[in-house]
Design a protein around this motif. Structure first.
Motif, PDB file in Angstrom:
ATOM      1  N   SER A   1       0.843  -1.189   0.000  1.00  9.07           N
ATOM      2  CA  SER A   1       0.000   0.000   0.000  1.00  9.07           C
ATOM      3  C   SER A   1       0.876   1.236   0.000  1.00  9.07           C
ATOM      4  O   SER A   1       2.062   1.192   0.357  1.00  9.07           O
ATOM      5  CB  SER A   1      -0.914   0.028   1.228  1.00  9.07           C
ATOM      6  OG  SER A   1      -0.180   0.329   2.391  1.00  9.07           O
ATOM      7  N   ARG A   2       0.294   2.356  -0.399  1.00  3.97           N
ATOM      8  CA  ARG A   2       1.020   3.611  -0.419  1.00  3.97           C
ATOM      9  C   ARG A   2       1.469   3.999   0.995  1.00  3.97           C
ATOM     10  O   ARG A   2       2.559   4.526   1.196  1.00  3.97           O
ATOM     11  CB  ARG A   2       0.139   4.696  -1.028  1.00  3.97           C
ATOM     12  CG  ARG A   2       0.903   5.804  -1.708  1.00  3.97           C
ATOM     13  CD  ARG A   2      -0.010   6.682  -2.533  1.00  3.97           C
ATOM     14  NE  ARG A   2      -0.607   5.958  -3.653  1.00  3.97           N
ATOM     15  CZ  ARG A   2      -1.282   6.543  -4.628  1.00  3.97           C
ATOM     16  NH1 ARG A   2      -1.438   7.865  -4.634  1.00  3.97           N
ATOM     17  NH2 ARG A   2      -1.801   5.827  -5.615  1.00  3.97           N
TER      18      ARG A   2
ATOM     19  N   HIS B   1       5.294   4.677   2.219  1.00  2.00           N
ATOM     20  CA  HIS B   1       5.700   5.917   2.900  1.00  2.00           C
ATOM     21  C   HIS B   1       6.496   5.591   4.156  1.00  2.00           C
ATOM     22  O   HIS B   1       7.571   6.173   4.396  1.00  2.00           O
ATOM     23  CB  HIS B   1       4.437   6.715   3.246  1.00  2.00           C
ATOM     24  CG  HIS B   1       4.697   8.098   3.760  1.00  2.00           C
ATOM     25  ND1 HIS B   1       5.152   8.359   5.040  1.00  2.00           N
ATOM     26  CD2 HIS B   1       4.551   9.310   3.152  1.00  2.00           C
ATOM     27  CE1 HIS B   1       5.268   9.655   5.207  1.00  2.00           C
ATOM     28  NE2 HIS B   1       4.921  10.265   4.077  1.00  2.00           N
TER      29      HIS B   1
ATOM     30  N   GLU C   1       2.445   1.442  -6.145  1.00  4.39           N
ATOM     31  CA  GLU C   1       1.858   1.975  -4.918  1.00  4.39           C
ATOM     32  C   GLU C   1       2.941   2.227  -3.872  1.00  4.39           C
ATOM     33  O   GLU C   1       2.941   3.260  -3.201  1.00  4.39           O
ATOM     34  CB  GLU C   1       0.797   1.016  -4.383  1.00  4.39           C
ATOM     35  CG  GLU C   1      -0.482   0.990  -5.191  1.00  4.39           C
ATOM     36  CD  GLU C   1      -1.193   2.333  -5.196  1.00  4.39           C
ATOM     37  OE1 GLU C   1      -1.713   2.741  -4.143  1.00  4.39           O
ATOM     38  OE2 GLU C   1      -1.216   2.977  -6.256  1.00  4.39           O
TER      39      GLU C   1
ATOM     40  N   LEU D   1       5.018   5.245  -5.057  1.00  8.50           N
ATOM     41  CA  LEU D   1       4.312   6.506  -4.889  1.00  8.50           C
ATOM     42  C   LEU D   1       4.326   6.951  -3.430  1.00  8.50           C
ATOM     43  O   LEU D   1       4.482   8.137  -3.126  1.00  8.50           O
ATOM     44  CB  LEU D   1       2.874   6.377  -5.399  1.00  8.50           C
ATOM     45  CG  LEU D   1       2.715   6.338  -6.925  1.00  8.50           C
ATOM     46  CD1 LEU D   1       1.333   5.849  -7.305  1.00  8.50           C
ATOM     47  CD2 LEU D   1       2.985   7.719  -7.532  1.00  8.50           C
ATOM     48  N   GLY D   2       4.158   5.992  -2.509  1.00  9.55           N
ATOM     49  CA  GLY D   2       4.237   6.328  -1.092  1.00  9.55           C
ATOM     50  C   GLY D   2       5.626   6.801  -0.702  1.00  9.55           C
ATOM     51  O   GLY D   2       5.779   7.761   0.064  1.00  9.55           O
TER      52      GLY D   2
ATOM     53  N   GLN E   1       6.252  10.343  -1.993  1.00 11.21           N
ATOM     54  CA  GLN E   1       5.576  11.335  -1.155  1.00 11.21           C
ATOM     55  C   GLN E   1       6.392  11.646   0.099  1.00 11.21           C
ATOM     56  O   GLN E   1       6.465  12.795   0.538  1.00 11.21           O
ATOM     57  CB  GLN E   1       4.186  10.818  -0.771  1.00 11.21           C
ATOM     58  CG  GLN E   1       3.341  11.800   0.015  1.00 11.21           C
ATOM     59  CD  GLN E   1       1.988  11.237   0.363  1.00 11.21           C
ATOM     60  OE1 GLN E   1       1.859  10.043   0.676  1.00 11.21           O
ATOM     61  NE2 GLN E   1       0.962  12.052   0.307  1.00 11.21           N
TER      62      GLN E   1
END
Length: 339
Positions: free
Chosen positions: A241-242, A246, A268, A271-272, A275
């Protein structure tokens, strides 16, 4: 007392054989559109409603396809790629007049019994670990089954890619300018323990088939670039998951050098990570997987992984008697470039 309308009454009204009338409800793809419409119209005029329970008892069929998820059930809807996979499965269910049953697993001893007790005619499995007892249970069950991503198991058709070759090609591209790597990995085993480690402590063979193949590709690319795999930082996530990407990036941040490359096992996760890191590390390159639209817009280098197509093929292999074989190898390509 009103006479109960039977399927034979419907067949007579529609001017077709009893078998054709049956197929119009149970295997609609085998009946011409005009004929199927005529049968359904006759059924409506006579007030005929198929008895699903009676049909299941008579023919030993439930007209349900079971999809087994090793992730938590919400993952099937939260993850955009899992949702694409389910959409592909659902397309075949619509075409074949089947219901779709989601069968979640919990990672406990009751998983195999929970799956085998499901009232379904066939199974589609989301990729899992080689030591998952559900895999062995489904392989031994007489009902047909197909798995996305592997591992391969006799008795279960497999729809997959050469993840090792794809990971090697993508990671080699990311390393070609002498960038130093860090890795964000899927879980290493069914325990799903997250944390920070190095390549030296990653098992030579990981039980999750997809994780193992992609990890080997990253490892071979790093070694091929003359870098030290044993010292490479590896952040392991519990879920794809994002949010987990992260958190993994925050663990990796102290180990990042200027001009580094973040090798994530999905868009995903990438992308996390992006960020979390883009403000303090604006010059990083991110590698992902699945070639999602959002990933492409963010400039993530990725691998095509058409999960909707794979969902369709898994469902077709599981439910179509004339289309059953060992499985399919899906072609892949690397998309995006390193700036």
């Amino acid at each position: 007392m009103r006479k109960r309308v039977t399927l034979k009454d419907v067949a007579d009204r529609a001017g077709v054989s009893l078998m054709t009338a049956s197929y119009a409800f149970t295997r609609p793809s085998r009946v011409a559109d005009a004929t199927r419409e005529r049968v359904h119209q006759a059924a409506g005029e006579l007030g005929y409603h198929p008895n699903a329970m009676g049909r299941a008892l008579k023919y030993g069929r439930t007209r349900q396809l079971g999809v087994v998820f090793g992730e938590h059930l919400a993952y099937a809807f939260d993850d955009p790629q899992a949702a694409q996979f389910l959409a592909g499965v659902a397309e075949v269910c619509v075409e074949e007049g089947l219901g779709l049953t989601l069968i979640p697993t919990r990672g406990d001893d009751a998983d195999a019994d929970r799956v085998l007790s499901a009232a379904v005619d066939a199974f589609v499995l989301w990729t899992t670990a080689e030591d998952d007892p559900v895999l062995a249970a489904v392989a031994d069950d007489p009902r047909p089954a197909a798995i996305q991503g592997g591992p391969r198991r006799e008795g279960i058709a497999c729809v997959t890619q050469d993840d090792h070759a794809a990971a090697l090609a993508m990671a080699s591209l990311g390393l070609r300018d002498g960038r130093s790597p860090v890795v964000i990995s899927f879980p290493l085993d069914r325990g799903r323990e997250p944390g920070l480690t190095t390549g030296a402590h990653v098992p030579e063979r990981v039980t999750f088939h997809v994780t193992n193949a992609r990890m080997r590709g990253f490892r071979d690319a790093i070694a091929g670039a003359g870098l030290d795999w044993a010292a490479t930082p590896v952040a392991v996530v519990a879920r794809n998951s994002r949010q987990h990407g992260h958190a993994a990036a925050r663990l990796l941040a102290p180990h990042l050098a200027g001009g580094g490359v973040v090798m994530a096992m999905s868009d995903e996760l990438a992308l996390g990570a992006r960020q979390a890191l883009r403000d303090n590390h604006p010059d990083l390159v991110y590698l992902g997987w699945d070639a999602s639209q959002e990933g492409r817009r963010a400039g993530i280098v990725s691998v095509t992984n058409p999960l909707r197509e794979q969902g369709r093929r898994c469902a077709e292999l599981a439910v179509k008697e004339d289309d059953r074989h060992a499985g399919d190898d899906i072609p892949w390509s690397v998309v995006g470039g390193v700036r």
